[in-house]
Design an enzyme around this catalytic site. Structure first.
Site, PDB file in Angstrom:
ATOM      1  N   VAL A   3       0.950  -1.188   0.033  1.00  0.00           N
ATOM      2  CA  VAL A   3       0.206  -0.016  -0.123  1.00  0.00           C
ATOM      3  C   VAL A   3       0.801   1.346  -0.100  1.00  0.00           C
ATOM      4  CG1 VAL A   3      -1.692   1.278   1.257  1.00  0.00           C
ATOM      5  CG2 VAL A   3      -1.782  -1.182   1.219  1.00  0.00           C
ATOM      6  N   LYS A  15      -5.712  -1.592  -2.339  1.00  0.00           N
ATOM      7  CA  LYS A  15      -5.152  -0.921  -1.194  1.00  0.00           C
ATOM      8  C   LYS A  15      -5.852  -0.619  -0.157  1.00  0.00           C
ATOM      9  CE  LYS A  15      -1.586   0.803  -4.405  1.00  0.00           C
ATOM     10  NZ  LYS A  15      -1.102   2.135  -5.338  1.00  0.00           N
TER      11      LYS A  15
HETATM   12  N1  HSE Z   1       0.411   1.880 -10.496  1.00  0.00           N
HETATM   13  C1  HSE Z   1       0.450   2.229  -8.998  1.00  0.00           C
HETATM   14  C2  HSE Z   1       0.209   3.687  -8.725  1.00  0.00           C
HETATM   15  C3  HSE Z   1       1.437   1.832  -8.165  1.00  0.00           C
HETATM   16  O1  HSE Z   1       0.070   4.231  -9.903  1.00  0.00           O
HETATM   17  O2  HSE Z   1       0.077   4.251  -7.890  1.00  0.00           O
HETATM   18  C4  HSE Z   1       1.414   0.422  -7.763  1.00  0.00           C
HETATM   19  O3  HSE Z   1       0.303   0.124  -7.109  1.00  0.00           O
END
Ligand code: HSE
Length: 453
Positions: free
Chosen positions: A154, A227
């Protein structure tokens, strides 16, 4: 004098030697050498000495599993450590800890399961795995007395997991409001500051390497939702099922909504909201593009940065800000978990997730209450506004304010309404009725207005 110096020198060397001899090692099997895996290897090497001083252990990556041996790498891997067989890591009796950075759900599940069954602790950054199958995994880990650490799952480099697990342990978590997808925050920031449309801002995010080649999970809200599920589950001691939360992405946020929001004093952010309904113990979890007041601190979180506002009944409001993705920030969290594992090895202190029944079940989204922003594109003729107001009035939804700019197309006009506090279910019903009116030319846009205090 010289003799004294010599003896001090010999003593110091002896002490150093004794310390070197007493330092044992933690052997790590690194599964995955993509962006984050490579960062973990690189940064353990870089700060090896510091980590040894702080943990009292030598952190040794003793095996690395990759899918493709021929792939070009930005960080060099020692060839003698590399294998394509994940099982070699799991079966190696010398390896104490598996770091799972292969991504995906099913093969990652098998790897973590086999690792804890083989007496190995696990560190993972896999949010989808934990959100979808965390309940099963932690039960298996509990049974085998092995911990699973997941700080990197997260908000990348922001230490929010250990904060909730440790620093805020004495609090009922009342609310969390998070900007926890950097790609979406980058896109919305560029749409706000440079007036870009969604497609152009997304293209830019892809070019800069923020969004994945397939950015679906970022822009449809599910990366943030995974998350949010982890944070909610951790806060409330029970796994919140994926189908019990409400998720909307940013694909339908238009440039004109950002501009209208700005006129009204608001900024649009993709927000994850986790909220405890204190009267019932129900838990609300949702991810939606939302309007927040321009003067709220979360409105100033721009670009790829993440931030999470946490309100606890004892601590009050706290705010965590930092890089939510990227090789170095995310590997910083993985390394923190590896360091934690050095202290836990050989002692059975639970799986890393404490289940309890102090709170209720997920709250139905229909009951969740807020203010709303509603934009309706209508035919430009008399009586249209009255029709929309009638639908809202009939369902007892109040209008807080209204704008209709003079400079619009000849045939159609946008009506922007700020709606009073109302249950989401009722506003959805109103939206359905409004969409069916003959005077309405496009699907109306409905966004939450979050009152973050
Ligand atoms: N792709 C995600 C973001 C990061 O742009 O925050 C990895 O969870």
């Amino acid at each position: 004098m010289r003799k004294v110096e010599e003896s001090v020198c010999v003593e110091a060397f002896g002490e150093l030697l004794l310390r070197e001899m007493s330092v044992s090692s933690l052997k790590i099997g690194l599964a995955g050498f993509g962006n984050v895996g490579a960062g973990v290897y690189k940064n353990i090497e870089k700060n090896q000495h510091l980590l040894r001083e702080r943990t009292g252990k030598e952190l040794v990556v003793s095996r690395i599993a990759v899918r493709d041996l021929t792939k070009a790498r930005t960080v060099e891997m020692p060839a003698d450590l590399v294998t394509t067989d994940l099982d070699e890591l799991v079966q190696d009796p010398e390896i104490d800890l598996i770091v799972e950075l292969i991504g995906g759900i099913d093969s990652a599940f098998d790897l973590v399961k086999a690792s804890v069954e083989n007496g190995k602790a696990v560190v993972t950054g896999n949010k989808a795995l934990l959100a979808e199958r965390g309940q099963e995994l932690f039960a298996i880990a509990e049974e085998h007395g092995q911990p699973i650490f997941y700080e990197a799952a997260v908000a990348g480099g922001i230490p929010i997991i250990k904060t909730v697990q440790e620093s805020l342990i004495g609090n009922h978590i009342q609310t969390m409001a998070g900007i926890i997808n950097g790609t979406c925050n980058y896109i919305l920031t560029r749409m706000t500051e440079a007036g870009l449309d969604y497609e152009t801002a997304l293209g830019e995010a892809q070019q800069l390497g923020y969004a994945e080649a397939d950015p679906t999970l970022d822009v449809n809200g599910w990366d943030a939702a995974h998350k949010a599920i982890i944070l909610a589950s951790l806060s409330y001691g029970c796994w919140v099922p994926c189908d019990k939360i409400h998720v909307e992405g940013i694909e339908n946020v238009h440039r004109e909504d950002i501009a209208f929001a700005e006129k009204l004093g608001y900024t649009i952010k993709l927000l994850a909201i986790i909220q405890l309904h204190e009267e019932t113990g129900a838990i609300e979890v949702r991810v939606q593009p939302s309007l927040i007041a321009n003067n709220h601190i979360l409105a100033s979180v721009k670009g790829v940065f993440n931030a999470i506002l946490v309100k606890g009944d004892v601590v009050g409001e706290t705010l965590f800000y930092g890089s939510g993705a990227g090789q170095d920030p995310t590997s910083s969290s993985v390394i923190a978990d590896i360091a934690d594992a050095t202290a836990r090895l050989g002692s059975s202190q639970g799986s890393g997730f404490v289940t309890h029944g102090l709170y209720g079940s997920p709250a139905p989204i229909e009951d969740s209450v807020s203010k709303y922003y509603l934009r309706v594109e209508v035919e430009d003729r008399p009586g249209v506004l009255a029709q929309i107001a009638a639908v809202l009035g009939k369902l007892d939804v109040g209008i807080l304010s209204l704008i209709q700019p003079e400079d619009h197309d000849e045939e159609t006009a946008p009506i922007v309404l700020m709606l009073h506090y109302a249950a989401f279910g009722v506003v959805q019903e109103a939206l359905e009725c409004i969409s069916k009116l003959d005077c309405v030319c496009e699907s109306p846009v409905l966004l939450r207005v979050e009152d973050l205090g």
